[in-house]
Design a protein around this motif. Structure first.
Motif, short mmCIF file in Angstrom:
data_model
loop_
_atom_site.label_atom_id
_atom_site.label_comp_id
_atom_site.label_asym_id
_atom_site.label_seq_id
_atom_site.Cartn_x
_atom_site.Cartn_y
_atom_site.Cartn_z
N GLU A 19 0.83 -1.21 0.00
CA GLU A 19 0.00 0.00 0.00
C GLU A 19 0.86 1.26 0.00
O GLU A 19 0.55 2.24 -0.68
CB GLU A 19 -0.93 -0.01 1.21
N LYS A 20 1.94 1.23 0.77
CA LYS A 20 2.86 2.38 0.81
C LYS A 20 3.47 2.61 -0.56
O LYS A 20 3.60 3.77 -1.01
CB LYS A 20 3.96 2.12 1.85
N LYS B 140 2.19 1.87 -3.49
CA LYS B 140 1.17 2.46 -4.37
C LYS B 140 0.99 3.95 -4.08
O LYS B 140 0.86 4.76 -5.00
CB LYS B 140 -0.15 1.73 -4.17
N ALA B 141 0.98 4.29 -2.78
CA ALA B 141 0.76 5.68 -2.40
C ALA B 141 1.91 6.57 -2.85
O ALA B 141 1.69 7.70 -3.33
CB ALA B 141 0.59 5.78 -0.88
N ALA C 221 1.54 6.97 -6.70
CA ALA C 221 0.37 7.76 -7.07
C ALA C 221 0.57 9.24 -6.73
O ALA C 221 0.24 10.12 -7.54
CB ALA C 221 -0.87 7.22 -6.35
N THR C 222 1.12 9.52 -5.57
CA THR C 222 1.34 10.92 -5.17
C THR C 222 2.36 11.58 -6.08
O THR C 222 2.18 12.72 -6.53
CB THR C 222 1.81 10.99 -3.71
#
Length: 397
Positions: A160-161, A163-164, A167-168
């Protein structure tokens, strides 16, 4: 500790599961077990409780446990108090050491052969020792399973980290204080005020050049790994007699799996190669850095966006054709900023990958420890009686 060796058929009998009744409402409180474990409920059981359910077809050899009476389906065998006189919980641990998933005499439909399983020779401890072993393994494997679950949660958080971070970076840039503006594009929302927004038609052109020999490197396109050489992946898929006529792509070209674009099966080619004629290949223009585009198009939000422009009757059969892809809007930072974003993603994900690799090694060691512990206990190599008091001494099934 030396215990007599007996064939498994002298220790337990494998009962056959039953077909799900078609004339009954398939609802109730009784768990239905298939080869992979419970998958539904029914109003009646066909085993006593507790019961061991062993995969017979499909995931054959997999050993499942049910505390309560259950319904063993026709893809399974079962063992309960009606088919053995021995401790069921000890037998559950014993069966996991027999590698029942490593043999089949049915080429068309792989499965567990009951007679071959019966022929396995197993150590048979006395009844009290069986219960002691079961108590020991229940306690020790619970501790290991808790550690395994915690390690898996770490892997999930790292994913998840990752992906974040990506994406950011590709939709907001690297400056957390930058002035933002509404992009006017729902899937992007706000973007840095100095970034531009362009339709894909102004950023790419379709490349449809065919191989005359089919000898180039074959590339695969996946929603998990993007575009990769087939030689680097373990794939079992249909291969044509010749790859002549396959589409050529150059390093940095965007390749989209037309049928699976809605799942995110796209990315930029790392090397020159060929892809299926059913895919679409796009040459990026001079305003784009391929690595930035690769990160951008592999965002789940981008896959959802291209779905809007895909054609098809069913959601699982949508196809993204060039005219649809060219309608999509993308953010376009200056190339220098694109390169900085790519470098940032590489640095930060490398840190996460190092932690992930260490966590995966920990998981592998815990699984090895678990398997070794079970094998040592059920074969008598480990004297569990000496520490039995630590587990409360409660009877096991």
């Amino acid at each position: 500790m030396k215990w007599p060796l007996l064939q498994l058929k002298h220790v337990a009998r494998f009962g056959y599961g039953d077909s799900l009744p078609t004339d009954e409402v398939q609802s109730g409180l009784v768990s239905v077990f298939g080869s992979n474990g419970p998958y539904g409920t029914l109003g009646r059981a066909n085993t006593l409780g507790p019961a061991i359910v062993v995969g017979r077809k499909g995931s054959y050899g997999k050993v499942n446990w049910s505390d309560e009476p259950c319904f063993a389906s026709d893809t399974t065998f079962y063992i309960d108090a009606s088919t053995t006189l021995h401790s069921l919980r000890w037998l559950y641990w014993l069966l996991q050491t027999l590698r029942l998933d490593q043999g089949s005499d049915e080429a068309a439909v792989p499965g567990l052969n009951r007679e071959e399983a019966y022929a396995r020779r197993v150590p048979l401890p006395p009844p009290n020792a069986q219960k002691t072993i079961a108590r020991f393994l229940d306690f020790e494997t619970h501790k290991l399973d808790s550690l395994l679950a915690a390690s898996q949660r770490v892997l999930d958080l790292l994913a998840e980290k990752r992906k974040a971070i990506i994406a950011t970076a590709v939709t907001r840039g690297l400056d957390p204080k930058v002035k933002l503006r509404d992009s006017g594009v729902p899937w992007l929302s706000e973007i840095p005020a100095h970034w531009e927004i362009e339709r894909a038609r102004w950023l790419f052109r379709e490349r449809d050049v065919r191989s005359t020999t089919g000898d180039e490197e074959m590339l695969t396109v996946s929603h998990l790994t993007g575009v990769t050489p087939r030689s680097e992946k373990e794939v079992n898929m249909f291969e044509a007699e010749t790859n002549e006529g396959y589409k050529l792509c150059e390093p940095g070209d965007l390749v989209i799996n037309t049928l699976w674009a809605w799942m995110g099966a796209m990315g930029t080619a790392p090397v020159k190669g060929i892809v299926s004629p059913a895919y679409n290949v796009y040459e990026p223009g001079p305003r784009l850095t391929p690595a930035y585009i690769d990160a951008l198009v592999r965002l789940p939000a981008f896959a959802q966006e291209v779905t809007r422009y895909s054609k098809g009757v069913w959601s699982s059969r949508l196809r993204l054709y060039p005219e649809g892809f060219f309608e999509v809007y993308l953010p376009v930072p200056q190339q220098g900023e694109q390169r900085a974003i790519v470098a940032h993603i590489a640095r930060e994900t490398a840190k996460l990958d190092a932690v992930r690799a260490a966590t995966e090694r920990t998981i592998a060691l815990l699984k090895e420890r678990r398997s070794a512990l079970i094998a040592a206990a059920v074969t008598g190599q480990l004297d569990v009686a000496a520490v039995d008091g630590a587990y409360g001494g409660a009877d096991a099934y």
